[in-house]
Design an enzyme around this catalytic site. Structure first.
Site, short mmCIF file in Angstrom:
data_model
loop_
_atom_site.label_atom_id
_atom_site.label_comp_id
_atom_site.label_asym_id
_atom_site.label_seq_id
_atom_site.Cartn_x
_atom_site.Cartn_y
_atom_site.Cartn_z
N GLU A 224 0.82 -1.20 0.00
CA GLU A 224 0.00 0.00 0.00
C GLU A 224 0.87 1.26 0.00
O GLU A 224 0.69 2.18 0.82
CB GLU A 224 -0.94 0.00 1.21
CG GLU A 224 -1.90 -1.19 1.22
CD GLU A 224 -2.88 -1.15 2.39
OE1 GLU A 224 -2.57 -0.49 3.41
OE2 GLU A 224 -3.96 -1.76 2.28
N GLU A 367 -5.81 -8.27 0.20
CA GLU A 367 -6.23 -8.35 1.60
C GLU A 367 -7.72 -8.07 1.68
O GLU A 367 -8.22 -7.10 1.06
CB GLU A 367 -5.49 -7.32 2.48
CG GLU A 367 -3.99 -7.51 2.58
CD GLU A 367 -3.34 -6.41 3.41
OE1 GLU A 367 -4.02 -5.83 4.29
OE2 GLU A 367 -2.16 -6.12 3.18
#
Length: 585
Positions: A224, A367
């Site tokens: 991220e 995720e």
């Protein structure tokens, strides 16, 4: 000319034929196909898991790998190149996405020497150790056995012609194509030397690999890195790091087998409606470069989607929209209607990719999950409801309004195990995402899409003795606050806060929980339960309802962490070899 005397650059062919043995040949082929059937990629989405290791009580990596295999989980995502975890995964047949932390992007983006070193240490070394699945070995033994039953001669594989291309093993007389080795993923082309005289001792040995079976399918470059809270810190480093790592993979002859990806948070794109999705303006140029790179190298776009965080961070967010059973507050977008946040988020990304000209790019969910503790709404019931709904939804292959019939390639549940040492900056729930508790015990019944199978617990866990540290009920606890503060500054006490599973156990229960968490973290050292005489050791489990007072596990680093995969493989190869040998006598 037999294989020992022949030219090692000649082709690998059968030279004789006994038509009477053809049924047996076909039987062997069918058997071999069955053995290898799990190696073929499937069109349906696969369910993987994230394996995080930020825990006070870490299981042996070999125990975790056994847990994955017992639950038929064939894909796992790691957040770094943990050598213990990677060693345990070698030979498991589990596909690995290994991560590179954001903190390493600066070095990797500025130096090809750094990227070469990373690939050499964290990719090549595990490839060269071999990850051969026993099915592959058995297949080649069967092929050799088949040929010998036909009375066929074997010669060497022409490796110059068979490298990374279709290489057929052909029966010349029957014109039977046995197998196209190059078309199978993770199948090695092997050198064999086989004496042809059946009366002599049968000797078959492996001299080296040409294509090494490799289970590390993806390398996740950063985690991220475009998150808004990073304020652009890693933004300019991602693409240069990708280019250097790709060059390093090419040098290592692994670019065809290992794909680079960049897991992105869903805040990389935005829109009030899915059809209007677009990447954040400051990311448009970088995302254009990123998706172009991914497309050129056959890599998917990896995104992390968390409906829980939408619910947690917005009191106006409709609760039923976070799940998969329909919503009384659907989102209407033209002719499309969205009944859950996951589909809406996914299609927002599809629209953003489409605006860049890559609307058909494969998408992997890196995720997704729901925590079981540490916040209001984070509990066992909600976690099971979400995760089971997600799995059923994805495996139904219904897809989304913008991609009907095409669900994500894969989804990686977050996460496999609780991580009690994670930062709680986002919230106390950060330590409670696991579908298993820290000791590998299933928190709730969950079907991963494998028939009627529910989660299986980890086996042979090495617990500390069954004893706990609690507050002494006969002592004055007036001045206990400082002891609790010290204990919880080191150990995990997140379940005690509002919304946590231990929030309602009362004052003495809170004190005991804090004392015990610290005591277990200190490996039950007697002095760690003193607290100026306020603590005492008990052999009666003080757990109450959903509030579980844990017992620690032994430190895996003090135990043998190496998983003897190769030894087991060699044992089975020896058994098969001798079975074959006696059959040939």
């Amino acid at each position: 000319m037999n294989a020992v005397e022949g030219n090692p650059k000649s082709s690998f062919l059968f030279s004789k034929n006994k038509m009477s043995r053809l049924p047996r040949t076909l039987l062997y082929l069918v058997f071999a196909v069955i053995l290898l059937s799990r190696s073929f990629p499937v069109g349906e989405s696969a369910i993987g898991v994230n394996w995080g290791t930020i825990s006070f009580h870490r299981l042996k990596p070999s125990t975790v790998v056994d847990l994955l295999k017992d639950n038929k989980i064939t894909k796992v995502k790691l957040f770094d190149a943990d050598p213990d975890a990677l060693t345990a995964l070698v030979g498991s047949g589990i596909e690995v996405m290994v991560g590179i932390p954001n903190e390493m992007l600066a070095a990797l983006s500025s130096s090809t020497d750094a990227s070469d070193l990373w690939v050499r240490q964290n990719v090549s070394r595990y490839v060269l150790k071999g990850g051969a699945d026993i099915r592959k070995w058995l297949f080649f033994l069967l092929i050799l056995d088949l040929g010998l039953h036909f009375g066929l001669d074997f010669e060497w594989i022409d490796m110059d012609k068979c490298k990374a291309v279709l290489c057929k093993v052909i029966h010349k007389e029957v014109k039977l194509s046995v197998i196209e080795l190059g078309s199978l993923p993770n199948v090695a082309l092997l050198y064999f030397m086989v004496p042809m005289n059946k009366d002599r001792i049968l000797q078959t040995f492996l001299t080296r690999y040409s294509l090494i079976p490799y289970n590390d399918r993806y390398v996740a470059v950063g985690n991220e890195p475009f998150l808004t809270s990073y304020s652009g810190q890693f933004q300019s480093l991602v693409v240069p790091a990708l280019l250097n790592l790709q060059q390093s993979l090419v040098k290592a002859n692994l670019a065809g087998y290992v794909k680079l990806v960049v897991p992105c948070n869903a805040d990389a794109y935005e829109s009030s409606l899915p059809s209007q999705g677009a990447f954040r303006p400051e990311l448009t140029q970088i995302m254009t470069q990123l998706v172009s790179f991914l497309n050129s190298n056959g890599s998917p776009f990896v995104v992390n989607i968390y409906p829980f965080l939408s619910l947690y961070g917005n009191s106006d967010f409709p609760q039923d929209y976070a799940f998969f059973e329909g919503s009384s507050h659907p989102v209407t977008d033209g002719s499309n209607v969205y009944y859950n946040a996951f589909d809406g988020n996914f299609d927002t990304l599809v629209s953003a990719l489409n605006k860049l000209g890559y609307g058909q790019m494969p998408i992997v969910i890196g995720e997704v999950g729901w925590p079981t503790d540490g916040a209001v709404g984070a509990n066992l019931t909600a976690a099971r409801f979400f995760n089971q709904g997600l799995i059923n939804h994805v495996l139904s292959n219904k897809g989304t309004p913008l991609r009907p019939g095409f669900p994500p390639m894969d989804i990686y549940l977050f996460s496999l195990l609780d991580e009690g040492a994670k930062s709680v900056l986002p919230g106390n729930f950060e330590r409670h995402w696991g579908i298993f508790s820290f000791d590998g015990q299933a928190k709730y019944a969950l079907n991963l899409g494998l028939g009627n199978r529910l989660l299986k617990n980890a086996k042979n866990i090495e617990y500390l003795p069954s004893r706990w540290c609690v507050a002494d009920p006969f002592k004055d606890l007036t001045n206990v606050a400082n002891h609790m503060r010290i204990a919880c500054s080191v150990a995990d006490c997140t379940t005690l806060d509002y919304g946590g599973s231990c929030n309602g156990v009362g004052a003495n229960g809170n004190i005991s929980y804090a004392f015990n968490s610290y005591y277990q973290l200190q490996m039950q050292n007697a002095q760690s339960c003193d607290f100026d005489g306020l603590g005492m050791v008990t052999f009666l489990d003080p757990s109450v309802g959903d509030c579980r007072f844990l017992v620690g596990v032994t430190d895996h680093k003090k135990s043998l962490a190496f998983r003897p995969t190769h030894r087991r493989t060699n044992i089975w190869i020896s058994i098969l070899w001798w079975m074959w040998f006696f059959q040939m006598l």
